[in-house]
Design a protein around this motif. Sequence first.
Motif, mmCIF file in Angstrom:
data_model
loop_
_atom_site.group_PDB
_atom_site.id
_atom_site.type_symbol
_atom_site.label_atom_id
_atom_site.label_comp_id
_atom_site.label_asym_id
_atom_site.label_seq_id
_atom_site.Cartn_x
_atom_site.Cartn_y
_atom_site.Cartn_z
ATOM 1 N N GLU A 255 18.272 -0.574 -0.345
ATOM 2 C CA GLU A 255 18.446 0.713 -1.022
ATOM 3 C C GLU A 255 17.105 1.421 -1.206
ATOM 4 N N GLU A 256 16.081 0.673 -1.584
ATOM 5 C CA GLU A 256 14.754 1.264 -1.767
ATOM 6 C C GLU A 256 14.198 1.788 -0.447
ATOM 7 N N LYS A 257 14.440 1.030 0.632
ATOM 8 C CA LYS A 257 13.974 1.473 1.946
ATOM 9 C C LYS A 257 14.689 2.753 2.376
ATOM 10 N N THR A 258 15.971 2.864 2.092
ATOM 11 C CA THR A 258 16.758 4.022 2.500
ATOM 12 C C THR A 258 16.399 5.266 1.696
ATOM 13 N N SER A 268 9.338 -0.958 -5.139
ATOM 14 C CA SER A 268 8.602 -2.003 -4.433
ATOM 15 C C SER A 268 8.569 -1.785 -2.927
ATOM 16 N N ILE A 269 9.707 -1.484 -2.335
ATOM 17 C CA ILE A 269 9.766 -1.272 -0.897
ATOM 18 C C ILE A 269 9.276 0.118 -0.531
ATOM 19 N N GLY A 270 9.650 1.121 -1.337
ATOM 20 C CA GLY A 270 9.249 2.495 -1.055
ATOM 21 C C GLY A 270 7.748 2.666 -0.981
ATOM 22 N N ILE A 271 7.022 2.075 -1.937
ATOM 23 C CA ILE A 271 5.567 2.223 -1.939
ATOM 24 C C ILE A 271 4.940 1.522 -0.739
ATOM 25 N N ARG A 272 5.558 0.441 -0.288
ATOM 26 C CA ARG A 272 5.042 -0.257 0.884
ATOM 27 C C ARG A 272 5.205 0.590 2.152
ATOM 28 N N LYS A 307 -2.511 14.980 0.199
ATOM 29 C CA LYS A 307 -1.251 15.093 0.944
ATOM 30 C C LYS A 307 -0.027 15.184 0.047
ATOM 31 N N TYR A 308 -0.063 14.525 -1.135
ATOM 32 C CA TYR A 308 1.109 14.455 -2.009
ATOM 33 C C TYR A 308 0.774 14.955 -3.416
ATOM 34 N N GLN A 309 1.828 15.336 -4.140
ATOM 35 C CA GLN A 309 1.681 15.765 -5.528
ATOM 36 C C GLN A 309 2.468 14.872 -6.489
ATOM 37 N N ASP A 310 3.136 13.836 -5.960
ATOM 38 C CA ASP A 310 3.944 12.947 -6.797
ATOM 39 C C ASP A 310 3.375 11.531 -6.765
ATOM 40 N N TRP A 311 4.221 10.531 -7.027
ATOM 41 C CA TRP A 311 3.768 9.145 -7.087
ATOM 42 C C TRP A 311 3.148 8.662 -5.787
ATOM 43 N N ARG A 312 3.485 9.301 -4.691
ATOM 44 C CA ARG A 312 2.926 8.902 -3.387
ATOM 45 C C ARG A 312 1.440 9.228 -3.275
ATOM 46 N N GLY A 313 0.963 10.117 -4.129
ATOM 47 C CA GLY A 313 -0.452 10.483 -4.084
ATOM 48 C C GLY A 313 -1.332 9.669 -5.011
ATOM 49 N N LEU A 371 2.697 -9.790 5.875
ATOM 50 C CA LEU A 371 3.166 -8.527 6.450
ATOM 51 C C LEU A 371 3.553 -7.547 5.344
ATOM 52 N N PHE A 372 3.819 -8.067 4.141
ATOM 53 C CA PHE A 372 4.261 -7.239 3.029
ATOM 54 C C PHE A 372 3.417 -7.435 1.779
#
Length: 406
Positions: A255-258, A268-272, A307-313, A371-372
């Motif tokens: 679900e996190e990956k999707t 956890s997966i999204g940030i990776r 590049k980003y303005q949210d948690w991805r930055g 790998l992770f």
Amino acid sequence: MVSYTAIAEKSLLICRCVAIIAAIAAPASTAVTGVACVVMLLTWLISGQVWQSLKRSAVQPAGKMLLLFFAWLVISSLYADTSWSDKIDTLSSWKKLLFTFVLFGLFYESQWKARFIYCYLAAMSLAAVIAVPLWLLDITVRSGREAGIFMTNHSSQSLAFVVATLCCIFLLKESLSLQKKSLLVGVMALFLVNIFFISPSRSGYLALPAAAAFAFFILYKHKKLHYIHGIVAAAMLLVILTSSTLQQRIKLGLEEKTNYQSSESVTSIGIRVIFAQNTLELIQQKPLFGYGTSSFKTVYSAHVAAKYQDWRGAPASDPHNQYLFVWLENGLVGLLIFLAYIYTAIRQGASQQPYGAIAASVLVAVAATSLFNSNFKTFPEGHLLAFFVGCLLARQPKNMAEAECA
């Protein structure tokens, strides 16, 4: 009056004993492990065996590759656009591999390897027994941890039991009494319950099948290998169907990956996924030599902030992928040397059963989880790997007598 020779022998004995303690404590206590490492180094220095043991380490294939990798880490630090304190901090984070190098020259005797394995198995058996009632009674020992998890975190606890399981797999092939083999099977069952039913660590779900497949290949080569791997696959399918913990963690990961692109918060997966995408973008700009040792946080954080303005930055100091980390900082040159060390160590261990093969299997397990995660550098996993590989992969060169006289 006590002679220096007696002091030296006692120091070497303490050094080896403390190394075993450090390995056992690594997944559970950073304080005990840290103190044990300091004591180990001090007694090693007092023993008067520093030069001889370093020569024993340096003539081993894996030891040579470690020296080459560290040399490149130092060279890479010279062109990194960071402060010297940052460079020293990053070089220090790789010190677990220095422990491995030191241990190559100390644990070449089979009796010490046996003591190492049996002490570790005894400690992990007790830990596995403790974890089960904590889980069944839903008792939380550490704040923020799941029921049954009492070591540093669920990943380190899971890996500790993965390593113990690999020890059992190889020891079952040895000439042991039926009573001892039955005991090994019993504790191995406890380890498996901890890995797949108690711990929510996805790293453990990956590490054990990968390392077990390698272990069975080492033990049986091509004889009955397809039957054995079929049994392993069937066992994994049974675990997947019966473990609600594993099912929930896999479902959550998918679900996190999707949904990572639309997620409003860090997962956890999204940030990776974000780490991997942006790290690869940066690698494309300097693929051969990288940005230099200690550069990841500075380079990556500036890249995502623009590049980003949210948690991805948000700034980050690690991409949760050991290979991408090495590639970005030390370039393709550093990555190839690092992979060459892993390959050389696995090859060296595969020819030394059972102890070297256990070390090789543990290295395969950590290489898979890396790998992770950056498990070669994290404290619990990195120290556990360093001591297992250093103690069990060590071998006494045939020409050791000549090397010591040189």
